[in-house]
Structures are given as structure tokens and as C-alpha cells.
Design a protein around this motif. Structure first.
Motif, PDB file in Angstrom:
ATOM      1  N   LEU A   5       0.785  -1.354  -0.017  1.00 24.49           N
ATOM      2  CA  LEU A   5      -0.045   0.015   0.092  1.00 24.49           C
ATOM      3  C   LEU A   5       0.681   1.216  -0.204  1.00 24.49           C
ATOM      4  CD1 LEU A   5      -2.371  -1.076   2.720  1.00 24.49           C
ATOM      5  CD2 LEU A   5      -2.725  -1.419   0.381  1.00 24.49           C
ATOM      6  N   LEU A  13      -3.879   6.507   3.599  1.00 26.76           N
ATOM      7  CA  LEU A  13      -3.105   5.205   3.761  1.00 26.76           C
ATOM      8  C   LEU A  13      -3.805   4.339   5.113  1.00 26.76           C
ATOM      9  CD1 LEU A  13      -0.801   3.718   2.959  1.00 26.76           C
ATOM     10  CD2 LEU A  13       0.578   4.759   4.735  1.00 26.76           C
ATOM     11  N   ASP A  14      -4.452   5.099   6.080  1.00 21.92           N
ATOM     12  CA  ASP A  14      -4.857   4.555   7.190  1.00 21.92           C
ATOM     13  C   ASP A  14      -6.415   3.702   6.724  1.00 21.92           C
ATOM     14  OD1 ASP A  14      -3.056   5.016   8.924  1.00 21.92           O
ATOM     15  OD2 ASP A  14      -4.109   6.878   9.660  1.00 21.92           O
ATOM     16  N   ASN A  17      -5.249   0.878   4.947  1.00 19.43           N
ATOM     17  CA  ASN A  17      -5.021  -0.280   5.930  1.00 19.43           C
ATOM     18  C   ASN A  17      -6.285  -0.993   6.637  1.00 19.43           C
ATOM     19  OD1 ASN A  17      -2.137  -0.890   6.250  1.00 19.43           O
ATOM     20  ND2 ASN A  17      -2.084   1.427   6.135  1.00 19.43           N
ATOM     21  N   SER A  21      -6.629  -4.769   5.813  1.00 18.66           N
ATOM     22  CA  SER A  21      -6.231  -5.703   6.827  1.00 18.66           C
ATOM     23  C   SER A  21      -7.576  -6.665   7.251  1.00 18.66           C
ATOM     24  CB  SER A  21      -5.660  -4.844   7.865  1.00 18.66           C
ATOM     25  OG  SER A  21      -6.706  -4.098   8.488  1.00 18.66           O
ATOM     26  N   ILE A  28      -0.650  -7.774   4.267  1.00 18.93           N
ATOM     27  CA  ILE A  28       0.078  -6.584   3.839  1.00 18.93           C
ATOM     28  C   ILE A  28       1.438  -6.707   3.938  1.00 18.93           C
ATOM     29  CG2 ILE A  28       0.085  -4.031   4.382  1.00 18.93           C
ATOM     30  CD1 ILE A  28      -2.876  -4.206   5.346  1.00 18.93           C
ATOM     31  N   SER A  31       3.303  -0.683   3.912  1.00  8.39           N
ATOM     32  CA  SER A  31       2.290   0.438   3.976  1.00  8.39           C
ATOM     33  C   SER A  31       3.113   1.442   4.377  1.00  8.39           C
ATOM     34  CB  SER A  31       1.118   0.027   5.047  1.00  8.39           C
ATOM     35  OG  SER A  31       0.309   1.165   5.177  1.00  8.39           O
ATOM     36  N   THR A  32       3.092   2.387   3.120  1.00  7.64           N
ATOM     37  CA  THR A  32       4.232   3.557   3.231  1.00  7.64           C
ATOM     38  C   THR A  32       3.591   4.930   2.706  1.00  7.64           C
ATOM     39  OG1 THR A  32       6.303   4.281   2.771  1.00  7.64           O
ATOM     40  CG2 THR A  32       5.072   2.805   1.236  1.00  7.64           C
ATOM     41  N   THR A  33       3.988   5.889   3.091  1.00 12.37           N
ATOM     42  CA  THR A  33       3.321   7.230   2.527  1.00 12.37           C
ATOM     43  C   THR A  33       4.543   7.728   1.216  1.00 12.37           C
ATOM     44  OG1 THR A  33       4.806   8.211   4.018  1.00 12.37           O
ATOM     45  CG2 THR A  33       2.472   8.015   4.692  1.00 12.37           C
TER      46      THR A  33
END
Length: 232
Positions: A5, A13-14, A17, A21, A28, A31-33
Motif C-alpha cells: 500500500l 493510507l490508514d 489499511n 487488513s 499486507i 504500507s508507506t507514504t
């Protein structure tokens, strides 16, 4: 199914997730910006699906998808974006879906579920059938690490076992038309997705180490150059 992600807005992003999830059969991986971090993770980890925003600073989600497409990486892409302007170009990259923000949980989860069904169907056709006397071995092509010809027999190295056959490499090449496989040497066919590193063996050849096995294969310098240009 392994998913990565990336969205530069933490709140978005949250949301990704939270939805992903909660789905069954999903892992996953990252998960990164940062799209740059996502790219580094893709190079290190096995990822089946990338869910990405498009407009991000420095490396964009579109550019990341273009890298995946041009390097023939076996990763499906789902764009989740507030910008409709990339839709036509996105589908030129053969992305799985283009989801506009704001979106519902059902919209994203439905897209992932369709991709999982599509993947299952592809796996049914992505098999190698080997007849040996009274037995038939069925091998998932994606599980083949490399194939080695020695003398009059051929050994197929997979993630779980080694299978002997009298089929030649030329015959097996005809069955393995996927871009994942290349004839690295007159005695070897390799799956590029398992390659870990190359070590110089002689002036014009290298030894290959793979993920998932201690066995090694050989590759010519010419093929190493080809891999660097076309895949890495």
C-alpha cells in the motif's frame, strides 16, 4: 495474496489499511507514504498487488506502475486516486482497476476479490504437466525456480521439490512462454523472480543464487546484460 500500500496522505493510507487488513487471505507486505520506499520494498519482497495513489511527491504512483509494467514484474496495480485525468494512460499500463476517491469499503474490497478470482483462474492455466511412465506431475509454473539439463535428463527445481524428466530444455521452453522465464545458458532455464544475485564464475559467465534453494544455475554475460536492460 500479498499486497503493498502506498499513499502520501496518512489519512488515506490508514483507510486502505483498515479495509485491506480486514479481508481474508490477504497479507499486507508494506504500507508507506513514500513511492520511493514502495519501490525499494517491491525489489526486496514478493508482492502480488500494489494499491497506490497516483499524485505523490518525487516518484508518482503512475511512474511506479510504469516501472512495474516496463520491467514485466508480476504485480497487479490498483490505483486509488482523486484525479481522473490519468485513467486512459493507466489502462495502457494494464492496471487492474482505477478507483476514484472518495470510495466505499465495498468498492475497494470488491476490486480485490475480483483480482483474487482472476488470479485463481490464471493459476489453473499456469501449470506444467509432465508425464512419467504411469505418473503425471502437475507443477505450478510460478513455483519453478530454475531448470537444469545434465546428460540425458532434466531437473526442474521448484520451491518444494526437484522433479526429473527426459524432456529437453527446448521442449520445456515451448511450454514456458511466460516472460518470467529465460534461457540463461545452454543448460539452464531460470525464473527471474527467484534470482538473488550473480557471482562471476568465468570470463563470460556467472553463477546465479536463488531465493528458496541452495542449488545454483549458470548465466552467460550476454544474458546478464540482457536482464539488466529488460528487467532490472
Amino acid at each position: 495474496m500479498k499486497i503493498g500500500l502506498v499513499d502520501d496522505r496518512l489519512i488515506d493510507l490508514d483507510k486502505l489499511n483498515g479495509i485491506v487488513s480486514g479481508m481474508t487471505g490477504i497479507e499486507i507486505v508494506f504500507s508507506t507514504t513514500s513511492a520511493e520506499e514502495a519501490y525499494e520494498q517491491i525489489k526486496r519482497e514478493t508482492v502480488d498487488v500494489l494499491i497506490a495513489d497516483i499524485e505523490m511527491p518525487n516518484l508518482s504512483g503512475y511512474e511506479l506502475a510504469d516501472i512495474i509494467h516496463s520491467h514485466a514484474l508480476n504485480i497487479s496495480v490498483i490505483f486509488v486516486t482523486a484525479n481522473s485525468g490519468y485513467a486512459v494512460h493507466a489502462f495502457e499500463l494494464n492496471v487492474h482497476d482505477y478507483i476514484m476517491k472518495p470510495y466505499t469499503k465495498e468498492r475497494l474490497s470488491g476490486s480485490i476479490e475480483r483480482l483474487m478470482e482472476k488470479t485463481k483462474s490464471a493459476e489453473m492455466t499456469g501449470r506444467l504437466y509432465l508425464k512419467q511412465k504411469n505418473d503425471i506431475h502437475i507443477i505450478q509454473k510460478k513455483d519453478i525456480i530454475f531448470i537444469e539439463r545434465s546428460g540425458r535428463s532434466t531437473t526442474i527445481h521448484t520451491k518444494d521439490e526437484e522433479i526429473k524428466t527426459y524432456l529437453t530444455l527446448n521442449e520445456l521452453e515451448g511450454e514456458l512462454r511466460e516472460r518470467d522465464f529465460i534461457r540463461s545458458h545452454r543448460s539452464f532455464i531460470i525464473n527471474i523472480h527467484f534470482v538473488k544475485n550473480f557471482s562471476l564464475y568465468a570470463k563470460n559467465s556467472y553463477m546465479i543464487r536463488f531465493e528458496g534453494t541452495e542449488a545454483q544455475a549458470m548465466i552467460t554475460k550476454e544474458k546478464v546484460d540482457f536482464l539488466q536492460q529488460q528487467y532490472f
